[in-house]
Design a protein around this motif. Structure first.
Motif: not given
Ligand SMILES: N[C@@H](CCC(=O)N[C@@H](CSC=O)C(=O)NCC(=O)O)C(=O)O
Ligand SMILES: NC(=O)C1=CN([C@@H]2O[C@H](COP(=O)(O)OP(=O)(O)OC[C@H]3O[C@@H](n4cnc5c(N)ncnc54)[C@H](O)[C@@H]3O)[C@@H](O)[C@H]2O)C=CC1
Ligand SMILES: [Zn+2]
Ligand SMILES: [Zn+2]
Length: 377
Positions: A48, A50, A53, A59-61, A70, A96-97, A118, A144, A177, A297, A321
């Motif tokens: 994906c 992401t 990304y 990605d700050p995480e 994922h 991932y959720i 989370r 994730m 996803c 994102v 999301a």
């Molecule tokens: N860690 C990232 C999070 C970016 C983001 O928004 N992720 C989405 C899913 S993207 C899947 O391909 C999401 O579901 N976010 C919900 C969540 O709880 O993170 C960042 O911080 O940019």
């Protein structure tokens, strides 16, 4: 009982040792699942945007070294103490959720954003704060809550959906996803009505899934917008009725759309991850009722802006999301929808590669030559 139950498994994985570097094919160690955890043998995974990304350092995480991925499908190898909802041999999609059904988010009909794990998930560790992956003795972070770029992964029980084992895992992995995200953005988040005029920025897997959702909702026009015209032909299969390449216009695309479509669109969707296209999508909405859904994102420091007047005069700006789907309940139903030909998955797959070619999958994505590449272990 599998021969590996309770033992460390050595297996193939694509490790992200650091950001902005290709993934490295390694043999890693995967520890047995602890209480409330599930170890899964991944058979197929998508790539994906992401994943890219995070690998690109946006990605700050993002924490390295880690195992990304994922959008997977696999079979339960073993379960930890207290796990009752899945058992070895079950076909599953990691989530991932998650869905715990206990937190205030799971108890609310307004959101799918389960909050149970989370915080630890965002730190790249399991709920107990530790990792199940090592490589040459060095700990690797999870990603994730899924980490599907490993032949075996460990996830929380609440982060796994048990699915119909008749479904091909190299297709239903996409229900981890991109496809639910876009499809749900149209049906759950926007709630597109029959006859609505819709516009979609970004005709990747997510945007095409939005188109599929708009068509399922009986939309009128579904305008596909992309700067890569090569995406237009495939987008017709998913329900796009016409196309716009913003590069072909001098003036801002939102002005073009408002003029061309009698005041603008009923619904717009941003599936790029670009704050400029997010603004364009919002400002392409019709005065009084137009709703724009942000799916893409964008990294930390990226902020959206528009004149407040856009909202004062009735436009709605929202986001999604995973398409708003409560995951453990919904993914099994989406698998059945695929088996019953209510939704498409095969048509998203433009490339199938052996896992070892995972970096090629990223190259294809960045080059705009793929929609989804499936990697098979
Ligand atoms: N860690 C990232 C999070 C970016 C983001 O928004 N992720 C989405 C899913 S993207 C899947 O391909 C999401 O579901 N976010 C919900 C969540 O709880 O993170 C960042 O911080 O940019
Ligand atoms: N909110 C969520 O739950 C999820 C969000 N995402 C995000 O959705 C976005 C799309 O993901 P994928 O479909 O996998 O990506 P992708 O890379 O396959 O598709 C993106 C598309 O946008 C197009 N594009 C790029 N710049 C553009 C511009 N200026 N104007 C119009 N089109 C442009 C590209 O040509 C490409 O076709 C990414 O930002 C991803 O991180 C993905 C899955 C879930
Ligand atoms: Zn994704
Ligand atoms: Zn929850």
């Amino acid at each position: 009982m599998s021969s590996t139950e309770g033992k460390v498994i050595k297996c193939r994985a694509a490790v992200a040792w650091e950001e902005k570097k290709p993934l490295s094919l390694e043999t890693i160690e995967v520890a047995p699942p602890k209480a409330g955890e599930v170890r899964i043998k991944i058979l197929s995974t998508g790539v994906c945007h992401t994943d890219a990304y995070t690998l690109d350092g946006l990605d700050p995480e993002g924490i390295f070294p880690c195992v990304l991925g994922h959008e997977g499908g696999g079979i339960v190898e073993s379960v930890g103490e207290g796990v009752t909802s899945v058992k070895p041999g079950d076909h599953v999609v990691p989530l991932y959720i998650p869905q715990c059904n206990e937190c205030k988010f799971c108890k609310s009909p307004k959101t799918n954003l389960c909050g149970k794990i989370r915080t630890t998930q965002g730190k790249g560790v399991m709920p107990d704060g530790t990792t199940r992956f090592t490589c040459n003795g060095k700990p690797l972070y999870h990603f994730m809550g899924c980490s599907t770029f490993s032949e075996y992964t460990v996830v929380a029980e609440i982060s796994v959906a048990k699915i119909n084992d008749k479904a091909a895992l190299d297709r239903v992995c996409l229900l981890g996803c991109g496809v639910p995200t876009g499809y749900g953005a149209a049906l759950n988040t926007a709630k597109v009505e029959p006859g609505s005029n819709c516009a979609i920025w970004g005709l990747g897997a997510v945007g095409l899934a939005v188109a599929m959702g708009c068509r399922a909702a009986g939309a009128g026009r579904v305008v596909g917008i992309d700067i890569n015209k090569d995406k237009f032909e495939i987008a017709k299969k998913f329900g796009c009725t016409e196309f716009i390449n913003p590069k072909e216009f001098e003036k801002p695309i939102q002005e073009v759309i408002v003029e061309k479509y009698d005041g603008g669109m009923d619904y717009t969707f941003e599936c790029v991850g670009n704050i400029a296209t997010m603004r364009a999508a919002l400002e392409s909405c019709h005065k009084g009722w137009g709703t724009s859904v942000i799916v893409g994102v964008a990294g930390s420091g990226q902020e959206i802006s528009t004149r407040p007047f856009q909202l004062v005069t009735g436009r709605v700006w929202k986001g999604t999301a995973f398409g708003g789907y409560k995951s453990r309940d919904s993914v099994p139903k989406l698998v059945d929808d695929y088996l019953n030909k209510k939704i498409m998955l095969d048509e998203f797959v433009t490339h199938s590669l052996v896992f070892e070619k995972i970096n090629e999958a990223f190259d294809l994505l960045h080059a705009g030559k793929s929609i989804r590449t499936i990697l098979n272990y």
